[in-house]
Design a protein around this motif. Structure first.
Motif, PDB file in Angstrom:
ATOM      1  N   MET A 219       0.915  -3.340  10.750  1.00 15.61           N
ATOM      2  CA  MET A 219      -0.418  -3.720  10.330  1.00 15.61           C
ATOM      3  C   MET A 219      -1.390  -3.246  11.527  1.00 15.61           C
ATOM      4  O   MET A 219      -2.487  -2.853  11.578  1.00 15.61           O
ATOM      5  CB  MET A 219      -0.364  -5.145  10.077  1.00 15.61           C
ATOM      6  CG  MET A 219       0.152  -5.657   8.536  1.00 15.61           C
ATOM      7  SD  MET A 219      -0.189  -7.256   8.282  1.00 15.61           S
ATOM      8  CE  MET A 219       1.343  -8.069   9.238  1.00 15.61           C
TER       9      MET A 219
ATOM     10  N   THR B 125      -1.593   0.564  12.404  1.00 12.30           N
ATOM     11  CA  THR B 125      -2.295   1.563  11.502  1.00 12.30           C
ATOM     12  C   THR B 125      -4.005   1.048  11.652  1.00 12.30           C
ATOM     13  O   THR B 125      -4.884   1.848  11.562  1.00 12.30           O
ATOM     14  CB  THR B 125      -2.135   0.946  10.194  1.00 12.30           C
ATOM     15  OG1 THR B 125      -0.801   0.581  10.027  1.00 12.30           O
ATOM     16  CG2 THR B 125      -2.139   2.396   9.519  1.00 12.30           C
ATOM     17  N   ALA B 126      -4.008  -0.364  12.191  1.00 12.68           N
ATOM     18  CA  ALA B 126      -5.381  -0.680  12.274  1.00 12.68           C
ATOM     19  C   ALA B 126      -6.133   0.057  13.717  1.00 12.68           C
ATOM     20  O   ALA B 126      -7.319   0.253  13.563  1.00 12.68           O
ATOM     21  CB  ALA B 126      -5.470  -2.129  12.660  1.00 12.68           C
TER      22      ALA B 126
ATOM     23  N   SER C 251     -10.192 -11.674  11.725  1.00 11.09           N
ATOM     24  CA  SER C 251      -9.434 -10.587  11.275  1.00 11.09           C
ATOM     25  C   SER C 251      -9.907  -9.643  10.073  1.00 11.09           C
ATOM     26  O   SER C 251     -10.067  -8.597  10.137  1.00 11.09           O
ATOM     27  CB  SER C 251      -8.028 -10.932  10.778  1.00 11.09           C
ATOM     28  OG  SER C 251      -7.389 -11.321  11.817  1.00 11.09           O
TER      29      SER C 251
ATOM     30  N   LEU D 161     -10.985  -5.829  10.045  1.00 10.92           N
ATOM     31  CA  LEU D 161     -10.400  -4.869   8.964  1.00 10.92           C
ATOM     32  C   LEU D 161     -11.963  -4.251   8.259  1.00 10.92           C
ATOM     33  O   LEU D 161     -11.835  -3.250   7.832  1.00 10.92           O
ATOM     34  CB  LEU D 161      -9.839  -5.839   8.018  1.00 10.92           C
ATOM     35  CG  LEU D 161      -8.430  -6.182   8.768  1.00 10.92           C
ATOM     36  CD1 LEU D 161      -7.676  -7.121   7.980  1.00 10.92           C
ATOM     37  CD2 LEU D 161      -7.397  -4.897   8.849  1.00 10.92           C
TER      38      LEU D 161
ATOM     39  N   ILE E 261      -8.380  -3.704   0.682  1.00 12.74           N
ATOM     40  CA  ILE E 261      -7.427  -4.756   0.673  1.00 12.74           C
ATOM     41  C   ILE E 261      -7.860  -5.961  -0.406  1.00 12.74           C
ATOM     42  O   ILE E 261      -7.049  -6.395  -1.208  1.00 12.74           O
ATOM     43  CB  ILE E 261      -7.281  -5.623   2.109  1.00 12.74           C
ATOM     44  CG1 ILE E 261      -6.749  -4.654   3.120  1.00 12.74           C
ATOM     45  CG2 ILE E 261      -6.571  -6.906   2.072  1.00 12.74           C
ATOM     46  CD1 ILE E 261      -6.716  -4.968   4.265  1.00 12.74           C
TER      47      ILE E 261
ATOM     48  N   ASN F 127       1.575  -9.078   3.406  1.00 11.06           N
ATOM     49  CA  ASN F 127       1.576  -8.072   4.490  1.00 11.06           C
ATOM     50  C   ASN F 127       1.468  -6.659   3.834  1.00 11.06           C
ATOM     51  O   ASN F 127       0.739  -5.855   4.428  1.00 11.06           O
ATOM     52  CB  ASN F 127       2.837  -8.232   5.507  1.00 11.06           C
ATOM     53  CG  ASN F 127       2.799  -9.685   6.146  1.00 11.06           C
ATOM     54  OD1 ASN F 127       1.821 -10.260   6.096  1.00 11.06           O
ATOM     55  ND2 ASN F 127       3.641  -9.927   6.887  1.00 11.06           N
ATOM     56  N   ASN F 128       2.457  -6.489   2.668  1.00  8.56           N
ATOM     57  CA  ASN F 128       2.399  -5.049   2.207  1.00  8.56           C
ATOM     58  C   ASN F 128       0.902  -4.801   1.778  1.00  8.56           C
ATOM     59  O   ASN F 128       0.495  -3.469   1.833  1.00  8.56           O
ATOM     60  CB  ASN F 128       3.110  -5.058   1.080  1.00  8.56           C
ATOM     61  CG  ASN F 128       4.624  -5.074   1.110  1.00  8.56           C
ATOM     62  OD1 ASN F 128       4.925  -4.548   2.255  1.00  8.56           O
ATOM     63  ND2 ASN F 128       5.412  -5.523   0.343  1.00  8.56           N
TER      64      ASN F 128
ATOM     65  N   THR G 134      -2.197  -5.558   3.289  1.00 10.81           N
ATOM     66  CA  THR G 134      -2.828  -5.300   4.146  1.00 10.81           C
ATOM     67  C   THR G 134      -2.533  -3.736   4.628  1.00 10.81           C
ATOM     68  O   THR G 134      -3.413  -3.025   5.050  1.00 10.81           O
ATOM     69  CB  THR G 134      -2.327  -6.386   5.369  1.00 10.81           C
ATOM     70  OG1 THR G 134      -2.880  -7.537   4.947  1.00 10.81           O
ATOM     71  CG2 THR G 134      -3.288  -6.171   6.476  1.00 10.81           C
ATOM     72  N   GLN G 135      -1.126  -3.539   4.746  1.00  8.72           N
ATOM     73  CA  GLN G 135      -0.497  -2.309   5.372  1.00  8.72           C
ATOM     74  C   GLN G 135      -1.299  -1.203   4.434  1.00  8.72           C
ATOM     75  O   GLN G 135      -1.677  -0.109   4.985  1.00  8.72           O
ATOM     76  CB  GLN G 135       0.730  -2.485   5.199  1.00  8.72           C
ATOM     77  CG  GLN G 135       1.488  -2.591   6.669  1.00  8.72           C
ATOM     78  CD  GLN G 135       2.958  -2.421   6.245  1.00  8.72           C
ATOM     79  OE1 GLN G 135       3.678  -3.006   5.623  1.00  8.72           O
ATOM     80  NE2 GLN G 135       3.673  -1.407   7.147  1.00  8.72           N
TER      81      GLN G 135
ATOM     82  N   LEU H   5      -4.867  -0.360   4.957  1.00  8.52           N
ATOM     83  CA  LEU H   5      -4.854   0.276   6.180  1.00  8.52           C
ATOM     84  C   LEU H   5      -4.500   1.647   5.870  1.00  8.52           C
ATOM     85  O   LEU H   5      -5.111   2.846   6.356  1.00  8.52           O
ATOM     86  CB  LEU H   5      -4.232  -0.440   7.300  1.00  8.52           C
ATOM     87  CG  LEU H   5      -4.981  -1.784   7.872  1.00  8.52           C
ATOM     88  CD1 LEU H   5      -3.819  -2.524   8.682  1.00  8.52           C
ATOM     89  CD2 LEU H   5      -6.178  -1.416   8.819  1.00  8.52           C
TER      90      LEU H   5
ATOM     91  N   VAL I  74      -0.453 -12.499  13.534  1.00 13.75           N
ATOM     92  CA  VAL I  74      -1.151 -11.092  13.236  1.00 13.75           C
ATOM     93  C   VAL I  74      -2.517 -11.093  13.516  1.00 13.75           C
ATOM     94  O   VAL I  74      -3.331 -10.101  13.774  1.00 13.75           O
ATOM     95  CB  VAL I  74      -0.868 -10.641  11.969  1.00 13.75           C
ATOM     96  CG1 VAL I  74      -1.771 -11.032  10.813  1.00 13.75           C
ATOM     97  CG2 VAL I  74      -0.950  -8.831  12.027  1.00 13.75           C
TER      98      VAL I  74
END
Ligand code: FAD
Length: 412
Positions: free
Chosen positions: A1, A4-5, A45, A49, A58, A107-108, A110-111, A114, A311
């Protein structure tokens, strides 16, 4: 996460960027039940993002806003008035004029959001089919050696990648940190965490709560509805033996234990979907930067997840590092030289240290059954609820609205 950000935030500078990861995140299916790894993403956050272009991706998949957050201590004797515990502090986004405190996001998801952002930049290469063998930081420009492929496989990239700067955002067990010879201070907590995804009865909740017990907190986080079914994530912190015992239980036995131990505000459980456990270790890298290297996210620090800040701190690292590198690049400076990266370490290390210290105060103040301390902390929780100024300050801190904020963490 976090890695990639950073890439997405740096891409507009025109720098050539390579992201190396073990695999791409799995594709999103709106009908799939929620994944077990979720994070409560703070308001700050979300701004980061948003500012790097990932939030629309997202939020178009799924996120669950939470508007209220309750903290209490679970007592054997009920200590409540009209169903609401007297020893509870309740934070409400309305108290500070915000529509919500944050969002719970898998989390998946968010990933993936990104990754979708990253795909719009032709100056980012994503390399996931090759394992890293070693990074040599002794060379003038560090070189990443990729593991050799069998002769039968057609090569798409060369075996060596040189870079002006290597960013280690490779998680708690960071190899980059080790290869760059950056030391780490670490301390294992006595508690471990068991995380479980459940389906529950009723309606989608907008409250996340945490009930402290002497063996560790019990927490509930609401998740997004899927096909009119309501899901939630439970976190049970306890001694390793107890966590092992709970992990070995069948689904029905586990649900019975949850019902017996969690506070009464837990909605009725219909089904257990998944459970997993995590060792809790506080780690802090001795340096965040060196010549041609910078660490961010869990590679630089891991904290007790009891307030869900891991995170969130990582995204603030990302925002600060993007700012530092972009300004060095604009000024025509060498982005890999330590002297041009120092301001990133100066601004983030102290902020992360502060949050770690706050988590430790909670951990030590609540993980015991000492009667005078128990009395004081319960009075304290009730009093904190009645002190509007202090309460607003705490909400703002948890939302990432206080402290030395990087520019990208502020609303555009
Ligand atoms: C139980 C629990 C609950 C939590 N809840 C919250 C919460 O509510 N809110 C919150 O803010 N935080 C929470 N956290 C913390 C949060 O999960 C972490 O802070 C976050 O995952 C760190 O992100 P990261 O990108 O820094 O590292 P990671 O998510 O660990 O990602 C590291 C990446 O590096 C890749 N990688 C590693 N080594 C290599 C290698 N050798 N080669 C190639 N690729 C490699 C991995 O594949 C991975 O993609 C929680 C943690 C736990 C354990």
């Amino acid at each position: 996460m976090v890695g990639t950000a950073i890439a997405c935030g740096l891409a507009p500078t025109g720098l050539r960027i390579a992201i190396l990861d073990r695999a791409a995140p799995p594709a999103f299916d709106p009908n799939q039940p929620p994944d077990i790894r979720v994070s409560a993403l703070s308001y700050a956050s979300e701004q980061i993002l948003r500012n790097i272009g990932a939030w629309p991706h997202i939020s178009s998949m799924r996120t669950c806003p939470y508007r209220r957050m309750a903290v209490t201590e679970k007592l054997d004797i009920p200590f409540s008035f009209s169903g609401s515990p007297l020893n509870q502090t309740l934070f409400n986004s309305e108290d500070i004029g915000y529509p919500y405190l944050g969002h719970i996001v898998e989390n998946n998801v968010t990933q993936l959001g990104l990754h979708q952002t990253m795909q719009q930049y032709s100056n980012i290469d994503f390399i996931c089919s090759r394992e890293i063998e070693y990074i040599n930081f002794q060379a003038t420009l560090p070189s990443i050696s990729l593991k050799a492929l069998p002769a039968s496989v057609k090569k798409q990239n060369s075996d060596i990648i040189n870079a002006k700067l290597i960013i280690g955002a490779d998680g708690a067990m960071s190899n980059v940190r080790e290869w760059a010879s950056i030391g780490i201070n670490s301390n294992q907590y006595k508690q471990q965490a068991l995380v479980a995804t459940i389906e529950y009865e009723g309606h989608q909740e907008d409250i996340t709560w945490q009930a402290f017990t002497s063996t560790g907190p019990l927490a509930f986080l609401p998740l997004m509805d899927v096909k009119n079914k309501h899901y939630g994530s439970l976190v049970w912190y306890d001694q390793p033996d107890k966590i092992r015992e709970l992990m070995a239980l069948g689904n029905d036995e586990f649900i019975n234990e949850v019902v017996k131990n969690f506070p009464s505000q837990l909605p009725s459980i219909i089904k257990l979907l998944d459970k997993g456990c995590f060792t809790l270790i506080k780690r802090h890298a001795q340096h965040y930067v060196g010549n041609r290297v910078a660490l961010a996210g869990d590679a630089a620090h891991t904290i007790n997840p009891l307030a869900g800040q891991g995170v969130n701190l990582g995204f603030q690292d990302a925002a600060a590092l993007i700012e530092t590198i972009s300004s060095a690049h604009t000024l025509g400076q060498d982005i890999g030289l330590r002297v041009n990266l120092d301001s990133y370490e100066r601004c983030r290390k102290i902020e992360n240290q502060k949050m770690m210290a706050v988590m430790d105060v909670f951990y030590h103040a609540f993980s015991n059954n000492h009667p005078p301390l128990k009395f004081l902390r319960n009075i304290g929780l009730g009093l904190a609820d009645k002190l509007p100024f202090g309460k607003k300050k705490i909400i703002r801190y948890a939302m990432g609205l206080e402290g030395n904020l990087p520019k990208l963490a502020r609303p555009a």
